[in-house]
Motif scaffolding. Structure first.
Motif, PDB file in Angstrom:
ATOM      1  N   THR A  91      50.240  10.368  18.022  1.00 31.65           N
ATOM      2  CA  THR A  91      49.389   9.791  19.078  1.00 31.65           C
ATOM      3  C   THR A  91      49.081   8.347  18.699  1.00 31.65           C
ATOM      4  OG1 THR A  91      48.428  11.994  19.319  1.00 31.65           O
ATOM      5  CG2 THR A  91      47.295  10.177  20.444  1.00 31.65           C
ATOM      6  N   TRP A  92      49.738   7.434  19.390  1.00 36.16           N
ATOM      7  CA  TRP A  92      49.615   6.009  19.060  1.00 36.16           C
ATOM      8  C   TRP A  92      48.512   5.331  19.864  1.00 36.16           C
ATOM      9  CZ3 TRP A  92      54.577   3.052  17.522  1.00 36.16           C
ATOM     10  CH2 TRP A  92      55.453   3.909  16.814  1.00 36.16           C
ATOM     11  N   PHE A  93      48.246   5.889  21.057  1.00 34.16           N
ATOM     12  CA  PHE A  93      47.278   5.256  21.966  1.00 34.16           C
ATOM     13  C   PHE A  93      46.265   6.299  22.442  1.00 34.16           C
ATOM     14  CE2 PHE A  93      51.487   3.318  22.746  1.00 34.16           C
ATOM     15  CZ  PHE A  93      51.235   2.036  22.264  1.00 34.16           C
ATOM     16  N   GLY A  94      45.149   5.812  22.962  1.00 37.01           N
ATOM     17  CA  GLY A  94      44.176   6.692  23.597  1.00 37.01           C
ATOM     18  C   GLY A  94      44.670   7.090  24.982  1.00 37.01           C
ATOM     19  N   HIS A  95      43.771   7.537  25.820  1.00 39.20           N
ATOM     20  CA  HIS A  95      44.155   7.949  27.170  1.00 39.20           C
ATOM     21  C   HIS A  95      44.619   6.746  27.981  1.00 39.20           C
ATOM     22  CE1 HIS A  95      43.276  12.218  27.498  1.00 39.20           C
ATOM     23  NE2 HIS A  95      42.338  12.009  26.590  1.00 39.20           N
ATOM     24  N   PHE A  96      45.744   6.928  28.659  1.00 38.95           N
ATOM     25  CA  PHE A  96      46.207   5.877  29.565  1.00 38.95           C
ATOM     26  C   PHE A  96      45.528   6.050  30.914  1.00 38.95           C
ATOM     27  CE2 PHE A  96      50.664   4.846  27.646  1.00 38.95           C
ATOM     28  CZ  PHE A  96      50.019   4.170  26.619  1.00 38.95           C
ATOM     29  N   PRO A  97      45.020   4.972  31.497  1.00 38.04           N
ATOM     30  CA  PRO A  97      44.470   5.107  32.844  1.00 38.04           C
ATOM     31  C   PRO A  97      45.584   5.423  33.840  1.00 38.04           C
ATOM     32  CG  PRO A  97      44.343   2.823  32.058  1.00 38.04           C
ATOM     33  CD  PRO A  97      44.945   3.634  30.961  1.00 38.04           C
ATOM     34  N   PRO A  98      45.234   5.894  35.043  1.00 36.44           N
ATOM     35  CA  PRO A  98      46.272   6.198  36.036  1.00 36.44           C
ATOM     36  C   PRO A  98      47.163   4.971  36.277  1.00 36.44           C
ATOM     37  CG  PRO A  98      44.099   6.842  36.839  1.00 36.44           C
ATOM     38  CD  PRO A  98      43.878   6.118  35.558  1.00 36.44           C
ATOM     39  N   PHE A  99      48.390   5.245  36.643  1.00 38.38           N
ATOM     40  CA  PHE A  99      49.402   4.232  36.987  1.00 38.38           C
ATOM     41  C   PHE A  99      50.019   3.513  35.783  1.00 38.38           C
ATOM     42  CE2 PHE A  99      46.477   4.219  40.704  1.00 38.38           C
ATOM     43  CZ  PHE A  99      47.320   4.934  41.544  1.00 38.38           C
ATOM     44  N   ILE A 100      49.557   3.850  34.558  1.00 39.03           N
ATOM     45  CA  ILE A 100      50.194   3.238  33.384  1.00 39.03           C
ATOM     46  C   ILE A 100      51.297   4.189  32.912  1.00 39.03           C
ATOM     47  CG2 ILE A 100      49.855   2.473  30.990  1.00 39.03           C
ATOM     48  CD1 ILE A 100      48.530   0.658  33.032  1.00 39.03           C
ATOM     49  N   PRO A 101      52.552   3.711  32.814  1.00 33.99           N
ATOM     50  CA  PRO A 101      53.653   4.592  32.397  1.00 33.99           C
ATOM     51  C   PRO A 101      53.418   5.168  31.002  1.00 33.99           C
ATOM     52  CG  PRO A 101      54.489   2.517  33.266  1.00 33.99           C
ATOM     53  CD  PRO A 101      53.009   2.358  33.133  1.00 33.99           C
ATOM     54  N   LEU A 102      53.675   6.453  30.860  1.00 37.74           N
ATOM     55  CA  LEU A 102      53.461   7.103  29.559  1.00 37.74           C
ATOM     56  C   LEU A 102      54.464   6.599  28.516  1.00 37.74           C
ATOM     57  CD1 LEU A 102      52.790  10.705  30.886  1.00 37.74           C
ATOM     58  CD2 LEU A 102      51.116   9.102  29.956  1.00 37.74           C
ATOM     59  N   ALA A 103      55.613   6.110  28.982  1.00 36.46           N
ATOM     60  CA  ALA A 103      56.622   5.594  28.047  1.00 36.46           C
ATOM     61  C   ALA A 103      56.462   4.089  27.827  1.00 36.46           C
ATOM     62  CB  ALA A 103      58.019   5.898  28.578  1.00 36.46           C
ATOM     63  N   LEU A 104      55.219   3.637  27.917  1.00 36.69           N
ATOM     64  CA  LEU A 104      54.938   2.197  27.824  1.00 36.69           C
ATOM     65  C   LEU A 104      55.515   1.557  26.561  1.00 36.69           C
ATOM     66  CD1 LEU A 104      53.355   0.028  29.401  1.00 36.69           C
ATOM     67  CD2 LEU A 104      51.419   0.488  27.899  1.00 36.69           C
ATOM     68  N   LEU A 105      55.578   2.352  25.498  1.00 38.60           N
ATOM     69  CA  LEU A 105      56.044   1.840  24.209  1.00 38.60           C
ATOM     70  C   LEU A 105      57.486   1.317  24.281  1.00 38.60           C
ATOM     71  CD1 LEU A 105      54.961   1.666  21.271  1.00 38.60           C
ATOM     72  CD2 LEU A 105      56.111   3.838  20.843  1.00 38.60           C
ATOM     73  N   VAL A 106      58.335   2.011  25.049  1.00 36.45           N
ATOM     74  CA  VAL A 106      59.759   1.619  25.057  1.00 36.45           C
ATOM     75  C   VAL A 106      60.192   0.983  26.379  1.00 36.45           C
ATOM     76  CG1 VAL A 106      60.401   3.403  23.404  1.00 36.45           C
ATOM     77  CG2 VAL A 106      60.568   3.895  25.833  1.00 36.45           C
ATOM     78  N   LEU A 107      59.362   1.116  27.394  1.00 38.05           N
ATOM     79  CA  LEU A 107      59.767   0.656  28.733  1.00 38.05           C
ATOM     80  C   LEU A 107      60.182  -0.823  28.786  1.00 38.05           C
ATOM     81  CD1 LEU A 107      60.055   2.453  31.145  1.00 38.05           C
ATOM     82  CD2 LEU A 107      57.865   1.591  32.003  1.00 38.05           C
ATOM     83  N   PRO A 108      59.430  -1.741  28.165  1.00 37.89           N
ATOM     84  CA  PRO A 108      59.845  -3.153  28.226  1.00 37.89           C
ATOM     85  C   PRO A 108      61.232  -3.368  27.622  1.00 37.89           C
ATOM     86  CG  PRO A 108      57.611  -2.962  27.358  1.00 37.89           C
ATOM     87  CD  PRO A 108      58.171  -1.572  27.436  1.00 37.89           C
ATOM     88  N   PHE A 109      61.554  -2.617  26.558  1.00 36.60           N
ATOM     89  CA  PHE A 109      62.857  -2.788  25.907  1.00 36.60           C
ATOM     90  C   PHE A 109      63.981  -2.190  26.756  1.00 36.60           C
ATOM     91  CE2 PHE A 109      59.610  -2.661  22.621  1.00 36.60           C
ATOM     92  CZ  PHE A 109      59.833  -3.881  22.017  1.00 36.60           C
TER      93      PHE A 109
END
Ligand code: FES
Length: 277
Positions: A91-109
């Motif tokens: 678990t790298w992050f706390g709760h993501f608010p709605p509309f934030i992609p769960l794969a945020l860590l790799v999505l930009p790459f």
């Protein structure tokens, strides 16, 4: 057209009006249906982007706990918003608010890899920017600064995005292996497993067929006879490279199918077709 007696300006003399180019008034002399390819590309890419956007921001029906099917659009799932069973990488992050992609860590790459891909560049330059819309068809833009200036100079980051894509493919491979899970937590195979494995094989094929990969393996080698293994690897990726466009499209389709199937099972719309356990 210039006014009588005035000299054409630089911007008027670029593109097909540049000095030395044949003076042809028509935008193109092509008589075939050259609009069809960019229009089709525009439509299909728009549908895919819209689907991916809805699915990544919805944060819904992306995980089937029973068989450990995790959608590639939400992997790796490393926020407190993910169920604990999906957080294999912690678990790298706390709760993501709605509309934030769960794969945020790799999505930009991931986006960086696809957007700077040599094939996709051709596809969206033609279909979205009409620059040019097809071979031997003049583009509507008056200026072209190329990929040596801002902002398109960032296209040259592709080789670094390739390195990130290898790591992401490893994560997808891990997810596919985890999908060999039965209802009792032991070994099992379902249709979801098969779909995830096919998807990951094609993702590897697309990644290995990348032009940067081909250069990393075979570039700067003066004599292949001194590096037989590199030659074999280079021959293999060169063959894949000729299918890069097809793999680019096929992987978009398999990503969509994998995510769509998991969404249907996770939401209870259908049951997974079990082959073993
Ligand atoms: S050239 Fe398309 S992924 Fe590298």
């Amino acid at each position: 057209m210039t006014r009588a007696g005035s000299m054409p300006t630089d911007s008027m003399r670029s593109g097909t009006a540049a000095p030395g180019r044949a003076s042809i008034a028509a935008r193109t002399l092509r008589t075939d249906n050259w609009r069809r390819a960019p229009l089709l590309t525009f439509t299909l890419l728009s549908i895919w982007v819209l689907y991916a956007l809805v699915r990544t921001v919805s944060q819904r029906a992306y995980f089937v706990e029973q068989y450990h099917y995790l959608s590639p659009f939400s992997s790796p799932c490393v926020s407190a918003s993910c169920p604990p069973e999906a957080r294999d990488f912690g678990t790298w992050f706390g709760h993501f608010p709605p509309f934030i992609p769960l794969a945020l860590l790799v999505l930009p790459f991931l986006l960086g890899f696809r957007l700077t891909c040599y094939y996709y560049r051709r596809a969206y330059y033609r279909s979205f920017w009409l620059s040019p819309p097809a071979c031997a068809v003049a583009e509507p833009h008056k200026k072209y600064s190329g990929e040596t200036k801002f902002p398109l100079i960032f296209q040259n980051l592709h080789r670094y995005f390739f390195a990130a894509a290898v790591v992401i493919s490893l994560i997808n491979s891990y997810d596919a292996i985890r999908a060999f899970q039965g209802a009792d937590g032991g070994f099992g195979i379902g249709l979801g497993t098969v779909i995830m494995v096919i998807n990951v094989i094609l993702l590897w094929a697309y990644t290995a067929s990348c032009h940067s990969c081909r250069h990393i393996i075979g570039g700067r080698v003066r004599s292949f006879s001194r590096y037989p293994l590199r030659y074999k690897a280079w021959t293999f990726v060169s063959k894949l490279n000729t299918k890069h466009m097809q793999l680019a499209w096929t992987t978009l389709a398999t990503l969509m199918i994998t995510d769509g199937y998991i969404a249907l099972v996770a939401s209870g719309t259908i049951s997974d077709l079990r082959i073993i356990n």
